[in-house]
Scaffold this motif. Structure first.
Motif, PDB file in Angstrom:
ATOM      1  N   LYS A   1       7.916  17.407 -57.624  1.00 27.12           N
ATOM      2  CA  LYS A   1       7.298  18.571 -56.951  1.00 27.12           C
ATOM      3  C   LYS A   1       8.233  19.788 -57.054  1.00 27.12           C
ATOM      4  CE  LYS A   1       4.960  15.284 -54.032  1.00 27.12           C
ATOM      5  NZ  LYS A   1       4.057  15.064 -52.939  1.00 27.12           N
TER       6      LYS A   1
ATOM      7  N   GLU B   1      -2.290  18.019 -54.331  1.00 24.58           N
ATOM      8  CA  GLU B   1      -1.744  19.306 -53.853  1.00 24.58           C
ATOM      9  C   GLU B   1      -2.317  20.456 -54.687  1.00 24.58           C
ATOM     10  OE1 GLU B   1       2.407  18.184 -53.923  1.00 24.58           O
ATOM     11  OE2 GLU B   1       1.990  16.780 -52.295  1.00 24.58           O
TER      12      GLU B   1
ATOM     13  N   GLU C   1      -4.312   8.194 -55.917  1.00 18.66           N
ATOM     14  CA  GLU C   1      -3.462   8.677 -54.841  1.00 18.66           C
ATOM     15  C   GLU C   1      -4.333   9.081 -53.647  1.00 18.66           C
ATOM     16  OE1 GLU C   1       0.549  10.064 -56.410  1.00 18.66           O
ATOM     17  OE2 GLU C   1      -0.774  11.794 -56.535  1.00 18.66           O
TER      18      GLU C   1
ATOM     19  N   GLY D   1       1.307   7.369 -53.221  1.00 22.43           N
ATOM     20  CA  GLY D   1       1.093   7.650 -51.801  1.00 22.43           C
ATOM     21  C   GLY D   1       2.102   6.876 -50.984  1.00 22.43           C
ATOM     22  N   SER D   2       3.233   7.558 -50.695  1.00 24.02           N
ATOM     23  CA  SER D   2       4.297   6.953 -49.886  1.00 24.02           C
ATOM     24  C   SER D   2       4.792   5.620 -50.434  1.00 24.02           C
ATOM     25  CB  SER D   2       3.857   6.827 -48.421  1.00 24.02           C
ATOM     26  OG  SER D   2       3.571   8.115 -47.888  1.00 24.02           O
ATOM     27  N   VAL D   3       4.908   5.541 -51.764  1.00 21.18           N
ATOM     28  CA  VAL D   3       5.534   4.348 -52.353  1.00 21.18           C
ATOM     29  C   VAL D   3       7.030   4.411 -52.050  1.00 21.18           C
ATOM     30  CG1 VAL D   3       6.073   3.114 -54.491  1.00 21.18           C
ATOM     31  CG2 VAL D   3       3.812   4.144 -54.180  1.00 21.18           C
TER      32      VAL D   3
ATOM     33  N   ALA E   1      -2.336   9.345 -47.856  1.00 21.65           N
ATOM     34  CA  ALA E   1      -1.091   8.566 -48.006  1.00 21.65           C
ATOM     35  C   ALA E   1       0.019   9.381 -48.648  1.00 21.65           C
ATOM     36  CB  ALA E   1      -1.364   7.314 -48.839  1.00 21.65           C
ATOM     37  N   ILE E   2      -0.301  10.592 -49.115  1.00 20.26           N
ATOM     38  CA  ILE E   2       0.709  11.355 -49.854  1.00 20.26           C
ATOM     39  C   ILE E   2       1.628  12.110 -48.901  1.00 20.26           C
ATOM     40  CG2 ILE E   2       1.073  13.234 -51.496  1.00 20.26           C
ATOM     41  CD1 ILE E   2      -1.381  12.352 -52.945  1.00 20.26           C
ATOM     42  N   GLY E   3       2.890  11.771 -48.952  1.00 24.00           N
ATOM     43  CA  GLY E   3       3.897  12.457 -48.149  1.00 24.00           C
ATOM     44  C   GLY E   3       3.762  12.214 -46.649  1.00 24.00           C
TER      45      GLY E   3
ATOM     46  N   HIS F   1      -3.392  16.695 -59.382  1.00 24.06           N
ATOM     47  CA  HIS F   1      -2.687  16.219 -58.187  1.00 24.06           C
ATOM     48  C   HIS F   1      -3.372  16.788 -56.945  1.00 24.06           C
ATOM     49  CE1 HIS F   1       0.408  15.627 -55.176  1.00 24.06           C
ATOM     50  NE2 HIS F   1       0.887  14.686 -55.958  1.00 24.06           N
TER      51      HIS F   1
ATOM     52  N   LEU G   1       3.026   6.356 -59.036  1.00 25.46           N
ATOM     53  CA  LEU G   1       3.396   7.763 -59.103  1.00 25.46           C
ATOM     54  C   LEU G   1       4.087   8.036 -57.769  1.00 25.46           C
ATOM     55  CD1 LEU G   1       3.369  10.439 -60.635  1.00 25.46           C
ATOM     56  CD2 LEU G   1       1.097  10.897 -59.739  1.00 25.46           C
ATOM     57  N   VAL G   2       5.359   8.400 -57.840  1.00 24.70           N
ATOM     58  CA  VAL G   2       6.207   8.416 -56.655  1.00 24.70           C
ATOM     59  C   VAL G   2       6.652   9.841 -56.353  1.00 24.70           C
ATOM     60  CG1 VAL G   2       8.277   7.414 -55.619  1.00 24.70           C
ATOM     61  CG2 VAL G   2       7.076   6.175 -57.439  1.00 24.70           C
ATOM     62  N   GLY G   3       6.380  10.327 -55.166  1.00 23.18           N
ATOM     63  CA  GLY G   3       6.826  11.665 -54.784  1.00 23.18           C
ATOM     64  C   GLY G   3       8.197  11.603 -54.128  1.00 23.18           C
ATOM     65  N   GLY G   4       8.211  11.681 -52.802  1.00 27.77           N
ATOM     66  CA  GLY G   4       9.459  11.793 -52.029  1.00 27.77           C
ATOM     67  C   GLY G   4      10.550  10.813 -52.450  1.00 27.77           C
TER      68      GLY G   4
HETATM   69  C1  PEP Z   1       2.809  12.342 -55.003  1.00 30.13           C
HETATM   70  O1  PEP Z   1       3.039  13.500 -54.712  1.00 30.13           O
HETATM   71  O2  PEP Z   1       2.293  12.096 -56.096  1.00 30.13           O
HETATM   72  C2  PEP Z   1       3.158  11.320 -54.036  1.00 30.13           C
HETATM   73  C3  PEP Z   1       2.646  10.129 -54.203  1.00 30.13           C
HETATM   74  O3  PEP Z   1       3.997  11.675 -53.010  1.00 30.13           O
HETATM   75  P1  PEP Z   1       4.710  10.684 -51.949  1.00 30.13           P
HETATM   76  O4  PEP Z   1       5.236   9.522 -52.728  1.00 30.13           O
HETATM   77  O5  PEP Z   1       5.791  11.512 -51.339  1.00 30.13           O
HETATM   78  O6  PEP Z   1       3.653  10.285 -50.980  1.00 30.13           O
END
Ligand code: PEP
Length: 253
Positions: free
Chosen positions: A12, A99, A169, A213-215, A173-175, A97, A233-236
């Motif tokens: 991000k 966002e 996603e 989503g918050s993996v 569940a995202i972030g 995405h 797909l991993v964000g934070g």
């Molecule tokens: C993402 O932004 O694609 C995502 C999954 O974010 P997070 O892992 O932080 O929920």
């Protein structure tokens, strides 16, 4: 058919050029052979793509962009085209995405055009789909995902379908720290696989469907053990080397 797991970090709007190079170097030295058994990519911001490509050179870590414009060039201030992403060395491009959909008005039609532009430039799309909490609570999850997949992939050839990845996603569940249970994820992933069979029959079983989503290191292995969850797909959690490495290793179990 066994599909190679694919884990991608979506950074991000985080990391400077120097921070990007440092994190990619840390990942490549820690992952060693694991990146290769599992396909691994990271998606830094546009400003750091060149540094990421350079830091990953000679390793199995691939670089992804977080977005793209569908035109090749022109008067589109602030945008970046697919040939530009190919030129800098991106192998993948994330589109749709949540966002982008929620904060920047990205539509299914825009997703479809971006997917086409990436494929034409030789960059592999990672197409994000997923329902909001209100849509889930209204029992509309599968309907929403069905629309997003069919419209986002409309008109693609079998060969083109074989070059993309889907990321399921759920927006709620995202972030948020709330992860779909592995059963919830598997249910939607299996539905996505059925839709893929419907739109691209011969390649549907080759297309990877990532969960996002918050993996976290604590839930990654269980999610990716589901038969239709082909990676994450991993964000934070992709911003910290130790967490991302643990997630990639979770794909090996
Ligand atoms: C993402 O932004 O694609 C995502 C999954 O974010 P997070 O892992 O932080 O929920």
């Amino acid at each position: 058919m066994a599909r190679q797991k694919f884990v991608c970090g979506n950074w991000k709007m985080h990391k400077t050029v120097a921070e990007t190079a440092a994190l990619v170097r840390e990942l490549r030295s820690a992952l060693g052979d694991a990146a290769g058994e599992v396909q691994v990519a990271v998606a830094p911001p546009f400003t750091a793509l060149a540094a990421a490509v350079e830091a990953a050179r000679g390793s199995a870590i691939e670089i992804a962009a977080q977005d793209v414009h569908w035109e090749k060039q022109g008067a589109f201030t602030g945008e970046v085209s697919a040939p530009m992403l190919a030129d800098v060395g991106c192998r993948h491009g994330i589109v749709g995405h949540s966002e982008r959909r929620q904060l920047f008005g990205e539509t299914d039609e825009a997703v479809r055009k971006k997917v086409g532009a990436l494929l034409a430039a030789g960059v592999r799309p990672i197409v994000c789909v997923g329902e909001t909490l209100a849509e889930r609570e209204a029992g509309r999850t599968l309907e929403v995902v069905d629309r997003q997949v069919r419209q986002g992939l409309a008109g693609l050839s079998v060969d083109e379908l074989g070059r993309l990845t889907i990321a399921y996603e759920p927006v709620w569940a995202i972030g948020t720290g709330k992860t779909a249970t592995s059963a919830q994820a598997q249910e939607v992933h299996a539905a996505i696989r059925r839709i893929l069979r419907d739109v691209g029959a011969p390649v549907a079983d080759q297309i990877r469907v990532q969960y996002g989503g918050s993996v976290k290191p604590e839930n990654a292995a269980e999610l990716m053990a589901q038969p239709d969850v082909d990676g994450a797909l991993v964000g934070g959690a992709s911003l910290k080397a130790a967490d991302f490495i643990a997630i990639v290793k979770g794909a090996l179990r």
